[in-house]
Scaffold this motif. Sequence first.
Motif, PDB file in Angstrom:
ATOM      1  N   ALA A 268       0.819  -1.120  -0.116  1.00  0.00           N
ATOM      2  CA  ALA A 268      -0.013   0.086  -0.156  1.00  0.00           C
ATOM      3  C   ALA A 268       0.830   1.227  -0.139  1.00  0.00           C
ATOM      4  O   ALA A 268       0.470   2.306  -0.701  1.00  0.00           O
ATOM      5  N   GLU A 269       1.778   1.070   0.864  1.00  0.00           N
ATOM      6  CA  GLU A 269       2.814   2.357   0.760  1.00  0.00           C
ATOM      7  C   GLU A 269       3.800   2.538  -0.311  1.00  0.00           C
ATOM      8  O   GLU A 269       3.873   3.724  -0.769  1.00  0.00           O
ATOM      9  N   VAL A 270       3.987   1.695  -0.972  1.00  0.00           N
ATOM     10  CA  VAL A 270       4.558   1.664  -2.519  1.00  0.00           C
ATOM     11  C   VAL A 270       3.820   2.264  -3.317  1.00  0.00           C
ATOM     12  O   VAL A 270       4.107   3.187  -4.142  1.00  0.00           O
ATOM     13  N   ARG A 271       2.538   1.851  -3.350  1.00  0.00           N
ATOM     14  CA  ARG A 271       1.546   2.363  -4.403  1.00  0.00           C
ATOM     15  C   ARG A 271       0.961   3.599  -4.076  1.00  0.00           C
ATOM     16  O   ARG A 271       0.764   4.402  -5.241  1.00  0.00           O
ATOM     17  N   SER A 272       0.936   3.963  -2.811  1.00  0.00           N
ATOM     18  CA  SER A 272       0.441   5.641  -2.587  1.00  0.00           C
ATOM     19  C   SER A 272       1.747   6.324  -2.578  1.00  0.00           C
ATOM     20  O   SER A 272       1.704   7.544  -2.193  1.00  0.00           O
ATOM     21  N   ARG A 273       3.082   6.069  -2.845  1.00  0.00           N
ATOM     22  CA  ARG A 273       4.293   6.715  -2.575  1.00  0.00           C
ATOM     23  C   ARG A 273       4.664   7.151  -1.142  1.00  0.00           C
ATOM     24  O   ARG A 273       5.155   8.100  -1.169  1.00  0.00           O
ATOM     25  N   ALA A 274       3.997   6.592  -0.275  1.00  0.00           N
ATOM     26  CA  ALA A 274       4.398   6.852   1.086  1.00  0.00           C
ATOM     27  C   ALA A 274       5.726   6.282   1.602  1.00  0.00           C
ATOM     28  O   ALA A 274       6.135   6.717   2.541  1.00  0.00           O
ATOM     29  N   PHE A 275       6.497   5.448   0.873  1.00  0.00           N
ATOM     30  CA  PHE A 275       7.534   4.868   1.157  1.00  0.00           C
ATOM     31  C   PHE A 275       8.228   4.899  -0.258  1.00  0.00           C
ATOM     32  O   PHE A 275       7.726   4.508  -1.202  1.00  0.00           O
TER      33      PHE A 275
END
Length: 285
Positions: A268-275
């Motif tokens: 989820a964080e890769v897809r939302s660019r949160a990570f």
Amino acid sequence: MSTTFTLDTSTSRAHPTPAPMKRLTVPAIGQRKGGQPIVMLTAYTARMAQLLDPHCDVLLVGDSLGQVIYGLPSTLQVTLDMMCAHGAAVVRGSYHSVVIIDMPFGSYEQSPEQAFASASRIMAETGAAGVKLEGGEAMAPTVAFLAQRGIPVCGHVGLTPQAVNALGGYGARGRSAEEEAKILRDAKAISDAGAFLLVIEGVVEPIAAKITREVTCPTIGIGASVECDGQVLVIDDMLGMFERTARFVKRYDDLAGRIASAAESYAAEVRSRAFPTAAETYAPK
Ligand SMILES: Nc1nc(=O)c2c([nH]1)NC[C@@H]1CN(c3ccc(C(=O)N[C@@H](CCC(=O)O)C(=O)O)cc3)CN21
Ligand SMILES: CC(C)C(=O)C(=O)O
Ligand SMILES: [Mg+2]
């Protein structure tokens, strides 16, 4: 082939060398009959061995690694190469426990000489303290042959997974009077042949208790009895990592669930660019 039996931590700041602990010996384990219960778990990797080692007396590099690590349909496809590679890794990761390596299917049944060739290769390439092999009366001469030549042997009777085709499945053993008498004879033959330890797997409870009273070596139960001199479980089973487990498994964690939720959070964080954030990236000078 490696002759260095300690884990090289020189390049790993994350896992400094633990305080040295004196390694238990095979005779010390053999003397635990009727005393403090023997704690045994399987391990297949150096890091898992490091984590389990302080809490265990014996680490077993089980041929269950066929199913657990390699996704094979049974233990029959496991090779000596696999057992040597994982055995050496577990010895490198452990400092205190006695390490025992399962002899794979086909590497010992033909003759005591074949068993010695396979077992001596395992001992030389891994630095383990001993080997384990499955079988009863028919294997007793082989156990004696190895034991008399300096190779400590752990026996394994009852539900012997390498004989799954002959047994017709992984069901509990010893429900008939004939089967009970046979398992008792098997256990006595392996103990009398000089085994220092005996795994009893998947038998009705009173048989394992009776064997434990009647053989001279300590017994280790798995789906056997609380009366055994110790217990063993497959590490992935007790951590809740392996999907299909027998009745005898107690789950002490749900690692499969925790890994899935960690992977879900990461995705989820890769897809939302949160990570990654600034904390996980390199600033220019
Ligand atoms: N992960 C794992 N854990 C083990 O304990 C294990 C392995 N692999 N691989 C090698 C053998 C195979 N073993 C097994 C495999 C399946 C059952 C099992 O499913 N038992 C059922 C009864 C099956 C039947 O009645 O046919 C049970 O409910 O206990 C038991 C032991 C034990 N060993
Ligand atoms: C379950 C234990 C006794 C074993 O033989 C294995 O892990 O292969
Ligand atoms: Mg095994």
